[in-house]
Scaffold this motif. Structure first.
Motif: not given
Length: 208
Positions: A148-149, A164-166, A183-186
């Motif tokens: 999601v952006e 699960i949301l990136n 939640l994950i994020s680079p």
């Protein structure tokens, strides 16, 4: 997360149709009976400040890096089905396939290659299409990670039953996310824990 801005979606659809002519969905479905690898669950923690996920490079050293990182990561992101199929033989860590999924045929294909989970990009899909792909993935045993952006992406993901949301670095979306989501994020070179506050403390996933 891949950048698909320069990707020709029409070409992807054309490639899928070409594959269907050679190996249709029914053939893929039957071949699953002979696939030794069943989808494994992603061991990601709810309300965890750090979910460690690594993206593996598409080069000759990917297996060496995977073996070195395996003890300290919860999943590997791979951008190639061929790489995933090879890697599945040597590591026990779940594999997330990161490519633009536009057709349920790609989900069957991912299963045949031994993938455990797939990325879904709401940005490139209509709500109905996203929901259908999400439901089909669940039916086949594949976990889904929604990239999601924007608020629109988040809304689409929630209605598609996302667990699960990136976040793709969009930490300002955190106050809008319902509780009990993973939640994950680079983490990029320019992203620090201080820059993430006050939205969240230490929410990241390490990318190599």
């Amino acid at each position: 997360m891949q950048d698909f801005k320069g990707l020709n979606i029409a070409q992807i659809k054309s490639a899928i149709e070409t594959k269907k002519q050679s190996f249709d969905a029914q053939w893929l479905g039957k071949s699953l009976a002979y696939t030794p690898y069943q989808p494994r669950p992603l061991d990601l923690k709810r309300n965890e400040s750090l979910n460690s996920i690594h993206t593996l490079p598409n080069d000759k050293d990917f297996l060496l890096q995977a073996k070195e990182l395996e003890k300290n990561t919860q999943a590997f992101i791979v951008e190639s089905l061929e790489l995933a199929s090879y890697l599945r033989r040597y590591v026990y860590t779940p594999l997330i396939y990161d490519f633009l999924i536009l057709d349920s045929y790609q989900l069957l294909e991912a299963l045949v290659y031994g993938v455990d989970s797939i990325m879904l990009y709401p940005k490139y899909l209509e709500q109905k299409q996203l929901k259908e792909l999400s439901d089909y993935a669940l039916k086949t045993g594949l976990e889904r990670v929604f990239c999601v952006e924007s608020k629109e992406d988040l809304t689409k993901a929630i209605f598609a039953k996302a667990d699960i949301l990136n976040l793709c670095g969009q930490f300002s979306l955190i106050p809008l996310i319902p509780k009990q989501k993973i939640l994950i994020s680079p983490t990029s070179e320019n992203t620090t824990k201080d820059s993430i506050n006050p939205y969240i403390d230490a929410l990241d996933a390490h990318i190599i």
